[in-house]
Design a protein around this motif. Structure first.
Motif, PDB file in Angstrom:
ATOM      1  N   HIS A  30       9.306 -16.576   0.835  1.00 17.77           N
ATOM      2  CA  HIS A  30       7.850 -16.465   0.922  1.00 17.77           C
ATOM      3  C   HIS A  30       7.346 -15.934  -0.404  1.00 17.77           C
ATOM      4  CE1 HIS A  30       3.929 -14.684   2.403  1.00 17.77           C
ATOM      5  NE2 HIS A  30       3.900 -15.869   2.962  1.00 17.77           N
ATOM      6  N   SER A  31       6.045 -16.067  -0.657  1.00 16.45           N
ATOM      7  CA  SER A  31       5.412 -15.456  -1.827  1.00 16.45           C
ATOM      8  C   SER A  31       3.973 -15.107  -1.485  1.00 16.45           C
ATOM      9  CB  SER A  31       5.465 -16.395  -3.040  1.00 16.45           C
ATOM     10  OG  SER A  31       4.659 -17.542  -2.812  1.00 16.45           O
ATOM     11  N   ILE A  32       3.417 -14.190  -2.253  1.00 14.38           N
ATOM     12  CA  ILE A  32       2.046 -13.749  -2.038  1.00 14.38           C
ATOM     13  C   ILE A  32       1.401 -13.520  -3.396  1.00 14.38           C
ATOM     14  CG2 ILE A  32       2.692 -11.306  -1.883  1.00 14.38           C
ATOM     15  CD1 ILE A  32       0.528 -10.997   0.264  1.00 14.38           C
ATOM     16  N   LYS A  33       0.135 -13.903  -3.557  1.00 18.35           N
ATOM     17  CA  LYS A  33      -0.572 -13.809  -4.830  1.00 18.35           C
ATOM     18  C   LYS A  33      -1.474 -12.585  -4.824  1.00 18.35           C
ATOM     19  CE  LYS A  33      -1.885 -15.707  -8.834  1.00 18.35           C
ATOM     20  NZ  LYS A  33      -2.779 -14.644  -9.279  1.00 18.35           N
ATOM     21  N   LEU A  34      -1.321 -11.740  -5.857  1.00 13.67           N
ATOM     22  CA  LEU A  34      -2.145 -10.549  -6.013  1.00 13.67           C
ATOM     23  C   LEU A  34      -3.152 -10.756  -7.133  1.00 13.67           C
ATOM     24  CD1 LEU A  34       0.593  -7.795  -5.682  1.00 13.67           C
ATOM     25  CD2 LEU A  34      -0.736  -8.912  -3.878  1.00 13.67           C
ATOM     26  N   ASP A  35      -4.088  -9.831  -7.268  1.00 17.50           N
ATOM     27  CA  ASP A  35      -5.170  -9.943  -8.243  1.00 17.50           C
ATOM     28  C   ASP A  35      -4.720  -9.377  -9.586  1.00 17.50           C
ATOM     29  OD1 ASP A  35      -7.584 -10.228  -9.506  1.00 17.50           O
ATOM     30  OD2 ASP A  35      -8.529  -8.502  -8.552  1.00 17.50           O
ATOM     31  N   GLY A  36      -4.513 -10.245 -10.567  1.00 21.07           N
ATOM     32  CA  GLY A  36      -4.145  -9.795 -11.906  1.00 21.07           C
ATOM     33  C   GLY A  36      -2.683 -10.026 -12.228  1.00 21.07           C
ATOM     34  N   GLN A  37      -2.350  -9.841 -13.489  1.00 22.14           N
ATOM     35  CA  GLN A  37      -0.977  -9.980 -13.934  1.00 22.14           C
ATOM     36  C   GLN A  37      -0.146  -8.768 -13.503  1.00 22.14           C
ATOM     37  OE1 GLN A  37      -1.403 -10.483 -18.182  1.00 22.14           O
ATOM     38  NE2 GLN A  37      -1.666 -12.696 -17.991  1.00 22.14           N
ATOM     39  N   ILE A  38       1.163  -8.978 -13.381  1.00 24.77           N
ATOM     40  CA  ILE A  38       2.065  -7.888 -12.991  1.00 24.77           C
ATOM     41  C   ILE A  38       3.141  -7.745 -14.060  1.00 24.77           C
ATOM     42  CG2 ILE A  38       3.688  -7.049 -11.269  1.00 24.77           C
ATOM     43  CD1 ILE A  38       2.208  -8.678  -9.170  1.00 24.77           C
ATOM     44  N   ARG A  39       3.178  -6.584 -14.710  1.00 25.66           N
ATOM     45  CA  ARG A  39       4.245  -6.250 -15.635  1.00 25.66           C
ATOM     46  C   ARG A  39       5.108  -5.100 -15.122  1.00 25.66           C
ATOM     47  NH1 ARG A  39       0.393  -8.135 -19.230  1.00 25.66           N
ATOM     48  NH2 ARG A  39       1.186  -9.457 -20.917  1.00 25.66           N
ATOM     49  N   SER A  40       4.600  -4.374 -14.165  1.00 22.21           N
ATOM     50  CA  SER A  40       5.334  -3.207 -13.675  1.00 22.21           C
ATOM     51  C   SER A  40       6.423  -3.634 -12.704  1.00 22.21           C
ATOM     52  CB  SER A  40       4.370  -2.233 -12.986  1.00 22.21           C
ATOM     53  OG  SER A  40       3.826  -2.817 -11.817  1.00 22.21           O
ATOM     54  N   SER A  41       7.433  -2.782 -12.550  1.00 25.61           N
ATOM     55  CA  SER A  41       8.485  -3.017 -11.572  1.00 25.61           C
ATOM     56  C   SER A  41       8.046  -2.490 -10.211  1.00 25.61           C
ATOM     57  CB  SER A  41       9.786  -2.342 -12.017  1.00 25.61           C
ATOM     58  OG  SER A  41      10.345  -3.037 -13.113  1.00 25.61           O
ATOM     59  N   LEU A  42       8.791  -2.874  -9.155  1.00 24.74           N
ATOM     60  CA  LEU A  42       8.427  -2.535  -7.794  1.00 24.74           C
ATOM     61  C   LEU A  42       9.345  -1.443  -7.255  1.00 24.74           C
ATOM     62  CD1 LEU A  42       8.185  -5.812  -8.312  1.00 24.74           C
ATOM     63  CD2 LEU A  42       7.426  -5.820  -5.962  1.00 24.74           C
ATOM     64  N   ALA A  43       8.870  -0.733  -6.229  1.00 25.02           N
ATOM     65  CA  ALA A  43       9.686   0.242  -5.500  1.00 25.02           C
ATOM     66  C   ALA A  43       9.544  -0.048  -4.014  1.00 25.02           C
ATOM     67  CB  ALA A  43       9.242   1.675  -5.809  1.00 25.02           C
ATOM     68  N   VAL A  44      10.643   0.116  -3.257  1.00 30.08           N
ATOM     69  CA  VAL A  44      10.662  -0.232  -1.835  1.00 30.08           C
ATOM     70  C   VAL A  44      11.173   0.960  -1.030  1.00 30.08           C
ATOM     71  CG1 VAL A  44      11.597  -1.797  -0.084  1.00 30.08           C
ATOM     72  CG2 VAL A  44      11.070  -2.663  -2.375  1.00 30.08           C
ATOM     73  N   TYR A  45      10.481   1.271   0.065  1.00 33.04           N
ATOM     74  CA  TYR A  45      10.936   2.271   1.033  1.00 33.04           C
ATOM     75  C   TYR A  45      10.940   1.593   2.397  1.00 33.04           C
ATOM     76  CZ  TYR A  45      11.597   6.912   3.130  1.00 33.04           C
ATOM     77  OH  TYR A  45      12.103   8.013   3.789  1.00 33.04           O
ATOM     78  N   ASN A  46      12.133   1.342   2.957  1.00 30.09           N
ATOM     79  CA  ASN A  46      12.280   0.561   4.187  1.00 30.09           C
ATOM     80  C   ASN A  46      11.570  -0.777   4.006  1.00 30.09           C
ATOM     81  OD1 ASN A  46      13.863   2.542   5.364  1.00 30.09           O
ATOM     82  ND2 ASN A  46      12.148   3.540   6.367  1.00 30.09           N
ATOM     83  N   ASP A  47      10.510  -1.053   4.783  1.00 29.58           N
ATOM     84  CA  ASP A  47       9.844  -2.353   4.673  1.00 29.58           C
ATOM     85  C   ASP A  47       8.569  -2.306   3.841  1.00 29.58           C
ATOM     86  OD1 ASP A  47       8.339  -0.853   6.394  1.00 29.58           O
ATOM     87  OD2 ASP A  47       8.050  -2.435   7.882  1.00 29.58           O
ATOM     88  N   MET A  48       8.247  -1.151   3.224  1.00 26.96           N
ATOM     89  CA  MET A  48       7.049  -1.034   2.403  1.00 26.96           C
ATOM     90  C   MET A  48       7.383  -1.248   0.932  1.00 26.96           C
ATOM     91  SD  MET A  48       4.238  -0.677   4.065  1.00 26.96           S
ATOM     92  CE  MET A  48       3.209  -0.257   2.670  1.00 26.96           C
ATOM     93  N   VAL A  49       6.571  -2.090   0.257  1.00 27.61           N
ATOM     94  CA  VAL A  49       6.758  -2.426  -1.154  1.00 27.61           C
ATOM     95  C   VAL A  49       5.552  -1.919  -1.927  1.00 27.61           C
ATOM     96  CG1 VAL A  49       7.110  -4.278  -2.828  1.00 27.61           C
ATOM     97  CG2 VAL A  49       8.068  -4.492  -0.523  1.00 27.61           C
ATOM     98  N   LEU A  50       5.767  -1.114  -2.966  1.00 28.66           N
ATOM     99  CA  LEU A  50       4.693  -0.637  -3.833  1.00 28.66           C
ATOM    100  C   LEU A  50       4.772  -1.356  -5.169  1.00 28.66           C
ATOM    101  CD1 LEU A  50       4.585   3.232  -3.290  1.00 28.66           C
ATOM    102  CD2 LEU A  50       3.648   1.406  -1.871  1.00 28.66           C
ATOM    103  N   VAL A  51       3.625  -1.821  -5.668  1.00 31.57           N
ATOM    104  CA  VAL A  51       3.587  -2.536  -6.943  1.00 31.57           C
ATOM    105  C   VAL A  51       2.220  -2.313  -7.573  1.00 31.57           C
ATOM    106  CG1 VAL A  51       2.828  -4.675  -5.812  1.00 31.57           C
ATOM    107  CG2 VAL A  51       3.901  -4.782  -8.075  1.00 31.57           C
ATOM    108  N   GLY A  52       2.198  -2.284  -8.904  1.00 34.63           N
ATOM    109  CA  GLY A  52       0.939  -2.153  -9.633  1.00 34.63           C
ATOM    110  C   GLY A  52       0.674  -3.379 -10.473  1.00 34.63           C
TER     111      GLY A  52
END
Length: 948
Positions: free
Chosen positions: A915-937
């Motif tokens: 699957h994929s999902i489109k967010l608003d703006g470019q992404i250069r930062s890395s992601l962090a995951v806690y169980n099923d929650m994903v944080l990204v900037g």
């Protein structure tokens, strides 16, 4: 390296390549170009070095200016190139339809229309002798004329020096129109711009590793007017409950829930709480754990597991706690059958624990004296299951076929049985203590072969100017308290993602697990960041930069209660706090479940692109480096590595980025994420000025007084090769007392942190921005994985992915990938490698950009370097891949973002997109995951996503 590398901002635009204007999607609008400015006029950075601080801003541009890289919509199913060893990658054209099922990774290409097959229990693949063929390069669409109008959103917080965040580069207004005085800032910062997910259950039990009295208050008992009898009864009740508070710690939360405020106040005056001050010898001496094991990590409900703990001889008591902070066993008293013996100058504790209900999670070990407890510093994973679940986890073996009947033999007299002696049960093996292997470089990796020169300096870190008078050179340096990072599995005393790629091995950025059967990503919440005006009025810093990974911390209950978290969040059960250090100079704190702010942001003043770090010992300390020092003022910001107290969010210390002893004296950025070695109380990080720093923190922490302080002694390592000084851009990885990093010219170093001397060096061919990753594979076997960019090699350069022996510097294999040079973004690996576990335990996965597919995830065999699968991404990617597993680690999901703002969910075993999902703006930062929650900037907002 250019000296204006860290104090300038912007990227020059490039014309579109041939074929990029062939398509013109109707919905796309042009993004602004980037122009680099200095006092002398426009200049150009070296491509492999500019990304560190230039992420997340917008610049004014003419409407007809060419765009550097348009966003490309996802292709329909079957449209992707087939440059992999597996079936063609399936991507749904409509994101709402069911995703394609993951496929196996066979040697031959299976029928894409065939039914999904069952994943095998083991991961074995045939060898591949050649790299896969590459598909034809896709054409890029033509830019659109204008950006689309997003919904109105307010930034999280700003001070009077902030410009109200314009959502577009063209909306450049007079900053004075939007300036506000400080009087309304508090109200502005308190505002919440979020959505709470429907159905969220906040009744998760708290971590409570220190488990203190509940803060729920019962109604105050009314004083009786019927005489002394009632008063006497109340006094007896208060004494009984006060005794239960200290004698029955397991039940004290339930008891105190019904006690009045008056009784609690009386108990607190008579029996004050015991402080935990692990750094103060008068309150808690230096205690440590040398081993922790369990004899039966998988058992039936009702059965008993025996935990063995080895500690220093000065430990007076231990306790075991589950993931919710509830005591489940202790010694020398409190648990029947518990024992302690002296074992060669150490203490060996044995504690049996019976699990009466299903449990799957860590068991934490805590140590202490009779007066104080130290924070938990060791854990073992335990799973207590029902018989039905056990049958699933341990399938019944296939019975042998029934043999053909044979004639019944004539019975013979049975001799009298001889008694069989009862065998002596074998003793439980003592867990093998963690030991660090010694590095012994091969001859070709000796520093003398590379004409390396090194220096060591030491000072108190408080001076404004750093020179030899304040930082004298150390001719023969030996650390007073030796550094040894210890077992990386026990890096953090609390749950979460505490630094870039989670720990000293820098392998992944996830904590916890998810159930199987997940097929999609969904947006739970989003928040807009503020904006800082750059050196020119058209230049703004906003969103998250590179590497910009968020942190996630589940604080211990008593630590959380002393911090300035907002009351509604401080008292929430099981709070998990997300920390975002952003390009607008703010450090944001949110509840990862709903995105609401847990406390006011910290204003660091200048843009932050690197990943910060939380102290892994459970102390309320935050370490963060800054990356840009020139804004719209004439003054140059005094940036560097800053240490904040998370009790009141005040700054405790700053190590300046500018250093006159550096070979790059005008470079002031800190673009790496630090580590903390607990036993020696030492902070370790690399500077953009080319220095490797170690700060002896001298931390003093008191839980009772709610206070914390540091008084660092700084020691730094300087180096150059052939009289060339270069920066450190990738965060150091640490094994034992050895630090590993690659500099800007492509030299990989192993440095002994106790002597601050170089142990071995290897040439990795080109500039390297990505952090290296380590893996311990057995006694005296430590692997190191790294990949470079294309900067020095020229037009026909290659992207090199390599594995080294981390103890000797020997190159064990290398794999190459063709790259295409770009005028703006470097080709190669910007993100760090993912070291696989479980079902992908034989894989190391590299993110690449500047390829024929624009971006790729490439999975290599750890033992041979052979390509196992290759997944195109259709856009450049600065993000490090993050893996999350099911509890048995037989299913792996990989989360990866790209520069188009797309977040991909992939099957880690095959690389196929789920699957994929489109967010608003470019992404250069890395992601962090806690169980099923994903944080990204992204470059406009910060997000919370859920894997469902």
């Amino acid at each position: 390296m250019r000296e204006d590398r860290y104090v300038s901002s912007g990227i020059p635009a490039r014309p579109l390549r041939q074929g990029e204007m062939d398509k013109k999607p109707a919905t796309y609008s042009a993004a602004p170009s980037r122009t680099l400015h200095s006092e002398e006029g426009p200049v150009r950075h070296r491509r492999a070095q500019r990304h560190v601080y230039e992420d997340g801003y917008y610049e004014e541009q003419a409407a007809d200016a060419p765009y550097r890289r348009p966003v490309q919509s996802m292709p329909a199913r079957g449209e992707l190139a087939q440059a992999t060893r597996v079936a063609p990658v399936a991507r749904p054209a409509d994101k709402t339809q069911a995703p394609a099922a993951p496929v196996r990774r066979p040697a031959r290409r299976p029928d894409p229309d065939a039914e999904p097959v069952q994943r095998p229990a083991t991961n074995r693949r045939p060898a591949q002798s050649e790299p896969p063929a590459r598909p034809a390069r896709r054409r890029m669409p033509e830019p659109r004329a204008s950006l689309e109008e997003p919904e109105d959103e307010a930034p999280l917080a700003r001070s009077s020096r902030y410009v109200r965040p314009s959502r577009y580069a063209r909306d450049v207004h007079d900053p004075d129109d939007y300036r506000e005085d400080d009087s309304d800032r508090d109200d502005y910062a308190q505002a919440d711009y979020d959505t709470f997910e429907e159905g969220y259950d906040e009744d998760e039990e708290d971590d409570g590793a220190y488990s203190r009295a509940s803060r729920r208050r019962a109604p105050k008992a009314k004083r009786s007017h019927k005489g002394l009898v009632a008063l006497l009864i109340l006094a007896l009740l208060g004494g009984a409950l006060a005794g239960g508070y200290y004698l029955l710690p397991v039940q004290r939360d339930a008891l105190l829930a019904s006690v009045s405020d008056g009784v609690q106040s009386l108990v607190a005056k008579v029996l004050p709480a015991v402080a935990i001050a692990t750094q103060a010898p008068s309150e808690a001496p230096d205690m440590f754990i040398t081993g922790f094991s369990v004899d039966n990590p998988l058992l039936l409900v009702g059965q008993q597991a025996t935990f063995t703990l080895k500690t220093s001889a000065n430990v007076q008591r231990i306790r075991l706690q589950n993931a919710e902070g509830v005591d489940i066993g202790s010694a020398p008293d409190g648990t029947p059958g518990a024992s302690v013996v002296i074992d060669g100058g150490e203490l060996s504790w044995t504690v049996p624990v019976a699990f009466l209900q299903a449990y799957n999670g860590p068991v934490y070990a805590g140590i202490g004296t009779m007066e104080a407890w130290a924070p938990p510093s060791a854990a073992q994973q335990v799973q207590a299951v029902t018989q039905e679940t056990m049958d699933i986890l341990r399938p019944t073996p296939t019975p042998e076929p029934t043999p053909s009947p044979v004639p019944t033999p004539i019975p013979t007299p049975t001799p009298s049985p001889v008694p069989t002696p009862t065998p002596t049960p074998a003793p439980t093996p003592t867990p093998k203590p963690y030991k660090v292997a010694m590095a012994a470089p091969i001859e070709s990796a000796l520093p003398a072969k590379f004409r390396a020169t090194t220096w060591v300096y030491q000072g108190d870190g408080t001076v404004e100017g750093t020179d030899k008078k304040k930082y004298p050179e150390q001719k023969e340096f030996a650390r007073a308290t030796p550094i040894s990072m210890g077992d990386p599995a026990y890096y953090g005393a609390q749950d979460g993602v505490l630094t870039f790629r989670s720990g000293p091995m820098r392998q992944n950025a996830a904590f916890g697990s998810v159930p199987g059967g997940h097929t999609a990503l969904e947006t739970v919440w989003s928040l807009s960041t503020g904006m800082l005006e750059g050196a020119t009025k058209a230049l703004y810093y906003t969103g998250m930069g590179f590497t910009g990974q968020p942190l996630i911390v589940k604080w211990h209950k008593e630590i959380r209660e002393m911090m300035n978290i907002r009351p509604e969040k401080r008292d929430a059960v099981g709070l998990k706090e997300g920390i975002f250090a952003a390009m607008d100079g703010m450090i944001y704190f949110v509840d990862i479940e709903d995105g609401k702010q847990t406390r006011d942001p910290i204003d660091a003043g200048y843009p932050i692109s690197a990943t910060p770090a939380v102290d892994p010992r459970g102390y309320p300390l935050l370490y963060v480096g800054q990356s840009v020092s020139k804004l719209n003022t004439k003054e140059v910001g005094d940036i560097g590595m800053r240490i904040f107290s998370l009790i009141d969010q005040k700054q405790l210390f700053r190590e300046r980025g500018l250093n006159k002893l550096s070979g790059l004296p005008t470079a002031d950025a800190v673009i790496t994420s630090p580590l903390v070695e607990a036993k020696s109380d030492t902070l370790i990080y690399g500077g953009g000025n080319g220095l490797l720093y170690t700060l002896a923190l001298n931390t003093q922490f008191s839980l009772q007084d709610k206070s914390i302080s540091v008084s660092p002694l700084t020691t730094f390592y300087k180096f150059n090769f052939k009289k060339k000084d270069v920066s450190i851009e990738g965060s150091p990885a640490v094994y034992g007392n050895y630090a590993y990093f690659v500099d800007g010219t492509g030299f990989l170093q192993c440095v002994d942190l106790n002597t601050m001397q170089c142990v071995w060096i290897a040439n990795v061919s080109d500039n390297t921005d990505a952090t290296v990753a380590l893996e311990i594979e057995g006694d005296n076997v430590v692997a190191l994985y790294t990949a470079c960019t294309i900067a020095k090699q020229g037009k026909n350069g290659k992207i090199y992915m390599r594995r080294f022996n981390a103890l000797t510097g020997e190159l064990q294999w290398e794999q190459t990938y063709a790259g295409i040079q770009d005028e703006e973004d470097p080709a190669g690996a910007m993100g760090s490698p993912l070291v696989g576990e479980g079902i992908i335990g034989d894989l190391v996965i590299f993110p690449l950009q500047g390829t024929e597919d624009l971006g790729n995830l490439v999975a290599l065999n750890k033992a041979t370097g052979q390509i196992e699968w290759n997944q195109p991404l259709d856009a450049y990617t600065y993000t490090s891949p993050t893996a999350v597993y099911t509890p048995d680690k037989q299913t792996c999901y990989i989360v990866q973002a790209d520069l188009n703002g797309t977040v991909h969910l992939l099957d880690g075993y095959t690389g196929a997109q789920i699957h994929s999902i489109k967010l608003d703006g470019q992404i250069r930062s890395s992601l962090a995951v806690y169980n099923d929650m994903v944080l990204v900037g992204a470059d406009r907002k910060i997000y919370g996503l859920r894997i469902r």
